[in-house]
Design a protein around this motif. Structure first.
Motif, mmCIF file in Angstrom:
data_model
loop_
_atom_site.group_PDB
_atom_site.id
_atom_site.type_symbol
_atom_site.label_atom_id
_atom_site.label_comp_id
_atom_site.label_asym_id
_atom_site.label_seq_id
_atom_site.Cartn_x
_atom_site.Cartn_y
_atom_site.Cartn_z
ATOM 1 N N LYS A 659 0.829 -1.203 0.000
ATOM 2 C CA LYS A 659 0.000 0.000 0.000
ATOM 3 C C LYS A 659 0.864 1.254 0.000
ATOM 4 O O LYS A 659 0.557 2.247 -0.686
ATOM 5 N N THR A 660 1.954 1.215 0.755
ATOM 6 C CA THR A 660 2.868 2.363 0.766
ATOM 7 C C THR A 660 3.457 2.606 -0.621
ATOM 8 O O THR A 660 3.561 3.748 -1.084
ATOM 9 N N ILE A 661 3.841 1.523 -1.298
ATOM 10 C CA ILE A 661 4.401 1.648 -2.652
ATOM 11 C C ILE A 661 3.369 2.248 -3.604
ATOM 12 O O ILE A 661 3.672 3.168 -4.381
ATOM 13 N N LEU A 662 2.137 1.755 -3.550
ATOM 14 C CA LEU A 662 1.093 2.284 -4.427
ATOM 15 C C LEU A 662 0.828 3.758 -4.144
ATOM 16 O O LEU A 662 0.665 4.557 -5.075
ATOM 17 N N GLU A 694 -7.155 6.988 -1.537
ATOM 18 C CA GLU A 694 -6.062 6.996 -2.512
ATOM 19 C C GLU A 694 -5.988 5.687 -3.284
ATOM 20 O O GLU A 694 -5.884 5.669 -4.513
ATOM 21 N N VAL A 695 -5.993 4.567 -2.563
ATOM 22 C CA VAL A 695 -5.905 3.241 -3.177
ATOM 23 C C VAL A 695 -7.284 2.598 -3.104
ATOM 24 O O VAL A 695 -7.754 2.245 -2.026
ATOM 25 N N ASN A 696 -7.944 2.474 -4.234
ATOM 26 C CA ASN A 696 -9.276 1.869 -4.241
ATOM 27 C C ASN A 696 -9.308 0.664 -5.176
ATOM 28 O O ASN A 696 -8.378 0.424 -5.943
ATOM 29 N N ASP A 697 -10.393 -0.092 -5.098
ATOM 30 C CA ASP A 697 -10.460 -1.353 -5.835
ATOM 31 C C ASP A 697 -10.707 -1.171 -7.329
ATOM 32 O O ASP A 697 -10.765 -2.152 -8.066
ATOM 33 N N SER A 698 -10.817 0.044 -7.805
ATOM 34 C CA SER A 698 -10.998 0.263 -9.241
ATOM 35 C C SER A 698 -9.704 0.074 -10.019
ATOM 36 O O SER A 698 -9.712 0.083 -11.255
ATOM 37 N N ILE A 699 -8.571 -0.103 -9.324
ATOM 38 C CA ILE A 699 -7.287 -0.278 -10.012
ATOM 39 C C ILE A 699 -7.076 -1.718 -10.458
ATOM 40 O O ILE A 699 -6.084 -2.011 -11.135
ATOM 41 N N PHE A 700 -7.991 -2.631 -10.108
ATOM 42 C CA PHE A 700 -7.814 -4.046 -10.443
ATOM 43 C C PHE A 700 -8.503 -4.370 -11.767
ATOM 44 O O PHE A 700 -9.676 -4.047 -11.953
ATOM 45 N N PHE A 701 -7.753 -5.016 -12.662
ATOM 46 C CA PHE A 701 -8.267 -5.402 -13.971
ATOM 47 C C PHE A 701 -8.063 -6.907 -14.180
ATOM 48 O O PHE A 701 -7.223 -7.538 -13.527
ATOM 49 N N LEU A 702 -8.843 -7.445 -15.126
ATOM 50 C CA LEU A 702 -8.772 -8.883 -15.369
ATOM 51 C C LEU A 702 -7.427 -9.299 -15.948
ATOM 52 O O LEU A 702 -6.796 -10.234 -15.472
ATOM 53 N N THR A 703 -6.991 -8.639 -17.015
ATOM 54 C CA THR A 703 -5.767 -9.030 -17.713
ATOM 55 C C THR A 703 -4.903 -7.806 -17.967
ATOM 56 O O THR A 703 -5.340 -6.653 -17.805
ATOM 57 N N ILE A 704 -3.681 -8.069 -18.383
ATOM 58 C CA ILE A 704 -2.774 -6.979 -18.733
ATOM 59 C C ILE A 704 -3.339 -6.181 -19.894
ATOM 60 O O ILE A 704 -3.306 -4.938 -19.891
#
Length: 755
Positions: A659-662, A694-704
């Motif tokens: 989380k700190t890195i993000l 700042e860090v929310n779950d919208s940053i997660f995607f299925l694939t690259i």
């Protein structure tokens, strides 16, 4: 939608983030079982469950009714007789490794087989003495019996009291190992054997073979060798042997060498022509009969002063209760014996189960071996497993089921109660030679070092370290040290994973290490970083360092530089020395002296906070030209994609570090996306309150590729080349052009991508 075109396919679907995919496909809620639910299921009862448990505890009830008498009985009889004869000889020979009279080896070759007949699940292994286990039990006997450390060998002086003590120690540690195996089976923790890899077992059994070889030299040479059980004991034994080599009994030595030579030659013939021979040549039996007859006929005992088997008691002895006080001193040895015995037996059983296509149950095997060792220990036997050579005889002579094992036990029984006296003139050196004759397979495992070095360096190191530890420290401590080293190699592999930077290959949705291929495309300002390992407390620092190396800058350093620069800009703005123009900020004076010491003494916490320039009447372009004396490194990366498809778990410490890195990247205006994560990992992050403003779950995607296309569409929205009227009429879809650039094309399916 998937459209096949020859050996290619076209896919058209929306660009999915994790949230969008979950909403579009209506993910179902699956309640997780609580501990109470598992308890209820465990203690629930039904007729089917009772039947399943009964068949599991007594496998004989499932295979015996299906026994094919006409097809299998003759093969099992032949196999049982052949295996029984080998079991008798190996029981006598391996008893020497335990430092007890040979006759006790027959008990170890009888009781475990009877128990395994009813409770075992493998149809082909031959249960009974195993040289490695016998050596481990013998090490405990040498350590705990004080008289065994005297200059004279108690086995050669017929010291009844010392022999009884040795038998008691061997029986007690056998009972203890049986209790441990039984408890492990009852608790369903047979999986513990997975912590002993093939490389570790191979190195350990090879070292044990060396121990067996050294321990049998005193019988082959008939020397009085003091017993040693501490670390470096093998070298002390060798020193003692070479210091009195001139006292060698030539008759024993010559007999042993002849037996060894003939056994090795015939075993090689058996191995080379096993496809042509109906049954292997029973060379151990033949040589035992000949050696016994020659020894008796020429009176070797009196003429050449050779050591013989001696008095063989007919029938069974009364059972004994184990010495409970010995339990405290042998708990570590009992655990090691239990684990090694089960690991070897289960490995051999697995080979035959795959070859003949039938299931085996590891937990039930533990119960079978545990009860077998309990009975064996109570009746003055010692720990059992399965000897590779004996199991090979049972399988190669046509053994079909556990009936062959039962018949081999009957052969041992006949020797115990009726014809054991015939073996009394047999030289102990012959038994030692027969024991060494069974070590060829284990000694040949040295060849695995080269093979492992070519295939996997870590496995090769495990083999070598296991061998050295078992040789130097002894079998008990050596096994513990080897398991510890093996687990340490797993830590090394995960603590220092081979992270890589990915790029697009073939103008498709495939992303590979950009160092491995020539035709690679890396979107401008986008970095794709892959970590092929779990992230936990031990490697979070390594992960951060590799990520910093991949992007080419430290986000924390950039953040602190920008916060320092922001302080300077605020001071200049308050003094009216800055002017905002279309080309950027212009300082109205040519020379400004500002104390760096004042900025360096600021608290670190202030410099690590998010950049807040809302109070300024102008926008700061950190990649543009800044006023005089204000230097901030430029950042060419605007988006970072973390491929977590190989990250199986995160612990609490690594979550904080991640989380700190993000946050550091987000605070310097680098968008971060995480792809390939499992849904369970996302749920764990939510439970651990990983997400915030700042860090929310919208940053997660299925694939690259989903994340890359999202970035490209987001960038196109901010710097569109189309007029507003064109943007209303069409949606943009990006593909990779043949020259490596980007082109736009009409998309008939809104907000979808085509590959």
């Amino acid at each position: 939608m998937i459209e096949p075109i020859g050996n290619q396919y076209i896919v058209a679907r929306p660009v999915y983030s994790k949230n969008a995919f979950r909403e579009h496909h209506q993910k179902k809620y699956r309640p997780h079982k609580t501990f109470l639910d598992h308890l209820k299921e465990c203690f629930s009862c039904s007729s089917q469950k009772a039947k399943r448990i009964a068949f599991s505890l007594f496998p004989i009830a499932s295979w015996l009714p299906a026994y094919r008498i006409k097809e299998w009985l003759l093969s099992d009889i032949v196999s049982g007789i052949s295996t029984g004869l080998v079991a008798v000889l190996q029981g006598l020979a391996f008893a020497l490794l335990v430092n007890i009279p040979p006759s006790y080896g027959l008990y170890a070759a009888f009781f475990p087989v009877i128990i395994y007949f009813f409770l075992g699940t493998s149809k082909h292994i031959s249960v009974g003495p195993f040289p490695v286990l016998s050596m481990m039990v013998g090490a405990v006997v040498m350590r705990l019996v004080p008289e065994a450390n005297e200059a004279t060998d108690s086995l050669l002086t017929n010291d009844t009291e010392v022999v009884d003590q040795k038998v008691m120690v061997a029986a007690t540690v056998t009972v203890l190992s049986g209790i441990i195996q039984l408890a492990m089976g009852a608790l369903q923790i047979g999986f513990v054997v997975i912590y002993l890899s093939d490389s570790l077992i191979s190195g350990f059994t090879t070292a044990a073979a060396i121990h067996v070889l050294v321990s049998q030299l005193k019988f082959i040479l008939q020397l009085s060798v003091p017993a040693h059980s501490d670390p470096f004991s093998i070298f002390k034994v060798l020193q003692s042997i070479f210091s009195q080599i001139e006292k060698t009994n030539i008759a024993d030595l010559v007999t042993s060498l002849i037996i060894l030579l003939i056994v090795f030659v015939v075993k090689e013939i058996n191995q080379r022509y096993k496809a042509k021979l109906p049954v292997p040549i029973p060379i151990e039996l033949i040589m035992t009969v000949i050696a016994t007859g020659v020894s008796y006929g020429f009176d070797f005992k009196n003429r050449f002063n050779v050591a013989v088997v001696g008095k063989m008691q007919s029938g069974f002895q009364f059972p004994i209760a184990p010495n409970v006080t010995i339990f405290q001193e042998t708990i570590g040895d009992g655990f090691a014996i239990a684990i090694v015995g089960f690991a070897v037996a289960f490995s051999v059983a697995s080979v035959y189960s795959l070859k003949y296509d039938y299931p085996i149950d590891g937990n039930q095997e533990l119960i079978a071996f545990g009860l077998g060792n309990l009975f064996s220990g109570f009746f003055k036997g010692f720990a059992s497993s399965t000897a590779l050579s004996r199991s090979g005889v049972q399988e190669s002579t046509g053994g079909k089921t556990q009936i062959a094992g039962l018949l081999s036990a009957i052969i041992v029984l006949i020797v115990i109660v009726a014809i054991g006296f015939l073996l009394e003139p047999l030289q102990k050196s012959v038994l030692a030679a027969l024991a060494l004759g069974n070590l060829k397979g284990m000694l040949m495992q040295f060849a695995e070092i080269g093979r492992l070095w070519r295939k996997d360096k870590y496995d090769c190191f495990i083999w070598i370290v296991t061998f050295i530890c078992a040789i130097v420290l002894g079998l008990g401590l050596g096994l513990a040290a080897s398991v510890a080293f093996q687990l340490l190699t797993i830590v090394f592999r995960t603590q220092f994973p081979k992270c890589s930077t990915l790029a697009n290959i073939g103008r498709s949705n495939i992303y590979k290490n950009k160092k491995d291929y020539n035709d690679m495309y890396e979107p401008e300002g986008v970095k794709i970083f892959r970590c092929p390992s779990p992230i936990y407390f031990a490697n979070i620092g390594f992960f951060k360092q590799k990520l910093t190396d991949a992007v080419g800058f430290s986000p924390l350093r950039i953040l602190r530089k920008r916060n320092k620069a922001l302080k300077k800009i605020r001071k200049l703005q308050k003094k009216g020395l800055l002017q905002a123009t279309p080309k950027g900020l212009i300082c109205t004076v040519n020379d400004i002296k500002d104390s760096e010491e004042e900025l360096d003494n600021n608290q670190i916490e202030e410099l690590d906070r998010p950049i807040n320039a809302t109070d300024l009447p102008f926008h700061i372009d950190w990649n543009g030209d800044l006023p005089l004396n204000i230097m901030v490194p430029k950042v060419s990366v605007h988006s970072l994609i973390l491929d977590f498809s190989a990250v199986s778990f995160l612990d609490i410490s690594s979550m904080r570090g991640l989380k700190t890195i993000l946050q550091e990247f987000i605070r310097i205006q680098v968008d971060v996306y995480i792809v390939g994560t499992d849904d369970d990992l996302l749920e764990k992050l939510s439970r651990c309150e990983f997400f915030d403003d700042e860090v929310n779950d919208s940053i997660f995607f299925l694939t690259i590729h989903d994340a890359v296309l999202h970035i490209l569409m987001k960038k196109d929205d901010s710097t569109s080349k189309f007029s507003p009227s064109q943007e209303k009429e069409m949606k943009q879809d990006f593909t990779i052009n043949t020259n490596g650039g980007l082109r736009n094309r009409e998309c008939q399916i809104p907000v979808e991508t085509k590959f």
